[in-house]
Motif scaffolding. Structure first.
Motif, PDB file in Angstrom:
ATOM      1  N   ARG A 231      29.989   5.973  -7.531  1.00 22.04           N
ATOM      2  CA  ARG A 231      30.933   5.727  -8.631  1.00 22.04           C
ATOM      3  C   ARG A 231      30.428   6.414  -9.918  1.00 22.04           C
ATOM      4  N   ILE A 232      29.125   6.368 -10.136  1.00 18.59           N
ATOM      5  CA  ILE A 232      28.561   7.032 -11.320  1.00 18.59           C
ATOM      6  C   ILE A 232      28.785   8.540 -11.234  1.00 18.59           C
ATOM      7  N   ARG A 233      28.583   9.111 -10.077  1.00 21.24           N
ATOM      8  CA  ARG A 233      28.796  10.545  -9.889  1.00 21.24           C
ATOM      9  C   ARG A 233      30.233  10.924 -10.250  1.00 21.24           C
ATOM     10  N   GLN A 234      31.158  10.083  -9.780  1.00 22.26           N
ATOM     11  CA  GLN A 234      32.580  10.300 -10.040  1.00 22.26           C
ATOM     12  C   GLN A 234      32.873  10.208 -11.540  1.00 22.26           C
ATOM     13  N   LEU A 235      32.299   9.188 -12.168  1.00 21.78           N
ATOM     14  CA  LEU A 235      32.463   8.984 -13.614  1.00 21.78           C
ATOM     15  C   LEU A 235      31.928  10.189 -14.394  1.00 21.78           C
ATOM     16  N   TRP A 259      14.222  14.098  -1.291  1.00 22.24           N
ATOM     17  CA  TRP A 259      14.536  13.500  -2.594  1.00 22.24           C
ATOM     18  C   TRP A 259      15.160  12.130  -2.395  1.00 22.24           C
ATOM     19  N   GLY A 260      14.841  11.228  -3.284  1.00 19.25           N
ATOM     20  CA  GLY A 260      15.358   9.859  -3.163  1.00 19.25           C
ATOM     21  C   GLY A 260      16.874   9.803  -3.175  1.00 19.25           C
ATOM     22  N   PHE A 261      17.497  10.687  -3.977  1.00 16.88           N
ATOM     23  CA  PHE A 261      18.967  10.615  -4.104  1.00 16.88           C
ATOM     24  C   PHE A 261      19.681  10.990  -2.813  1.00 16.88           C
ATOM     25  N   GLU A 262      18.992  11.633  -1.872  1.00  7.76           N
ATOM     26  CA  GLU A 262      19.630  11.945  -0.586  1.00  7.76           C
ATOM     27  C   GLU A 262      20.017  10.670   0.164  1.00  7.76           C
ATOM     28  N   ASN A 263      19.322   9.574  -0.147  1.00  5.84           N
ATOM     29  CA  ASN A 263      19.665   8.291   0.478  1.00  5.84           C
ATOM     30  C   ASN A 263      20.984   7.726  -0.048  1.00  5.84           C
ATOM     31  N   LEU A 264      21.483   8.287  -1.150  1.00  7.46           N
ATOM     32  CA  LEU A 264      22.649   7.707  -1.819  1.00  7.46           C
ATOM     33  C   LEU A 264      23.892   8.562  -1.663  1.00  7.46           C
ATOM     34  N   GLY A 265      23.745   9.727  -1.022  1.00  5.23           N
ATOM     35  CA  GLY A 265      24.904  10.603  -0.805  1.00  5.23           C
ATOM     36  C   GLY A 265      25.449  11.229  -2.075  1.00  5.23           C
ATOM     37  N   ILE A 266      24.581  11.459  -3.059  1.00  8.46           N
ATOM     38  CA  ILE A 266      25.039  12.118  -4.293  1.00  8.46           C
ATOM     39  C   ILE A 266      24.044  13.195  -4.705  1.00  8.46           C
ATOM     40  N   GLU A 267      24.482  14.041  -5.647  1.00  4.63           N
ATOM     41  CA  GLU A 267      23.590  15.035  -6.242  1.00  4.63           C
ATOM     42  C   GLU A 267      23.563  14.833  -7.748  1.00  4.63           C
TER      43      GLU A 267
END
Ligand SMILES: *Cc1c(COP(=O)(O)O)cnc(C)c1O
Length: 426
Positions: A231-235, A259-267
């Motif tokens: 949701r933050i990525r979208q925002l 990278w840790g963010f790979e666990n969250l499906g965002i860049e």
């Protein structure tokens, strides 16, 4: 003096040396008391094992706080350090530095980033990220008073800007006036973040960036939720706000992905790395995508940043992660550790609440009403020959080297079980 230094270095792998015995009292007289130190002095290490000056052996599940990626005295690091110091260790960024280019190339070809800047620590990398986001806000979005939103219970470093970014009053006390331009939200709370952005951006936009950890390390080994980050990525995509991820603790393979963010499906647009990047040799990196790479000559610099020595070691750590397939090991050993710790949670239901973490960053969470604190378990484990580190008063953190073996994880589980038995029944 010089002679004794030379002799000691020649004997560096033998446990006994001719140096005078280490004196904690002298140390305390000479060194500022910025740390609460445990009463042991570590003098030697191999793999995931360290020894103190009394010759006692410890399994090192601290690894310099998630820093010694390859453990201690890894042959590839020994070779890289030795060769580079004999070749060229430091030159100014007035000139091209091929080792810096090689490390930057590895990092950008193994992440969503397009550019890298090198410095010496996590705080310094985050300072760079804050400066980059502010410059982007001023020059690309016409924001006069850029604000950066960070999370409560976060940790971003100890310099004035990063301690301000850190959403924990205990680190800020007595250091005011803090840096202007920061606001805080509870972590993993989508509604709170949306509300704050709407409030701050009512009228003229002000929010330059949102800066978060993919998993809060110091704040208690608290994993981020994918839906929140998505949701933050979208925002951010809708508004032009930059997403900065502080990967200082969770990056470089710690979570089982690079990278840790790979666990969250965002860049992210910008991210930072440090701790594990040099495997214990000081280096930090600020990375960003091309669209926000707005620094120009003269905007930012670091004397030591990106020198041939640190970059050669960093590159060696990166290449060894790949060559030894360490991400797979991180996943398997992490699972083994969590299964073992989960068993302890079932065994001690009034003391322990849960196990949480990703890969090889895991927290054993004590119940809020438990009489003993994380530091009590850490001390008892040290007596059992296992080094652990608290992440706040309620969480015991496990961050071993990424090449820790199954046998060592098993030994650590046995030691922590004993430590808990002793801590609860002194
Ligand atoms: C350790 C840490 C820092 C600070 O790094 P230093 O190298 O100590 O300046 C910043 N962010 C996170 C997430 C950390 O874990």
């Amino acid at each position: 003096m010089l002679k004794s230094l030379v002799q000691n270095s020649l004997k560096s792998f033998s446990p006994s040396t001719s140096a005078p015995p280490f004196s904690p009292a002298q140390f305390d007289a000479d060194v500022m008391t910025t740390y609460g130190r445990f009463p042991i002095a570590l003098t030697r290490g191999r793999g995931s094992v360290v020894w103190d000056d009394q010759g006692r052996r410890y399994l090192d599940f601290v690894a310099g706080i998630a820093t010694c990626t390859l453990g201690h005295a890894h042959p590839a690091m020994v070779e890289a350090v030795t060769k580079q110091i004999q070749t060229l260790h430091h030159v100014s960024n007035l000139y091209y530095i091929p080792e810096q280019g090689a490390l930057a190339h590895w990092l950008v070809s193994h992440s969503c980033a397009d550019r890298a800047f090198f410095c010496n620590s996590g705080a310094e990398a985050n300072e760079g990220a804050i400066k980059l986001a502010r410059k982007y806000a001023h020059t690309q979005r016409g924001i006069a008073n850029p604000l950066i939103i960070t999370a409560k219970a976060s940790f971003h470093g100890r310099t004035l800007a990063t301690v301000t970014a850190t959403g924990q009053p205990k680190y800020q006390k007595n250091f005011d006036p803090l840096m202007p331009g920061f606001a805080y939200v509870p972590y993993n709370d989508t509604a709170a973040l949306e509300a704050l952005v709407a409030e701050l951006d009512a009228g003229t936009p002000q929010v330059a960036a949102i800066m978060l950890e993919a998993l809060q390390g110091e704040g208690g080994v608290c994993p981020g939720e994918a839906a929140y980050f998505q949701r933050i990525r979208q925002l951010c995509d809708e508004t032009g706000i930059l997403l900065i991820l502080d990967e200082v603790q969770v990056g470089m393979g710690r979570t089982g992905t690079l990278w840790g963010f790979e666990n969250l499906g965002i860049e992210p647009d910008i991210f930072t790395s440090a701790k594990g990047l040099g495997g214990g040799i000081p280096i930090g990196a600020l990375l960003c995508k091309a669209h926000c790479s707005v620094f120009e000559p003269g905007d930012h610099a670091s004397t030591f940043g990106g020198n041939p020595f640190a970059c050669k070691v960093g590159l060696t750590v990166c290449e060894t992660l790949e060559a030894e397939n360490l991400l797979g090991n991180v996943k398997r050993r992490g699972e083994q550790l969590r299964v073992g710790l989960q068993r302890l949670v079932q065994q001690y239901p009034t003391l322990l609440e849960q196990v949480r973490g990703w890969g090889l960053i895991n927290g054993l969470v004590l119940r809020p009403d438990s009489a003993i604190k994380s530091v009590d378990i850490v001390k008892a484990a040290m007596e059992q020959g296992l080094l652990l580190v608290p992440a706040g008063p309620q969480v015991v953190r496990f961050v071993p080297p990424l090449n820790v073996t199954a046998d060592e994880v098993q030994q650590a589980l046995m030691a922590v079980e004993k430590a808990i038995a002793i801590a609860t029944n002194p």
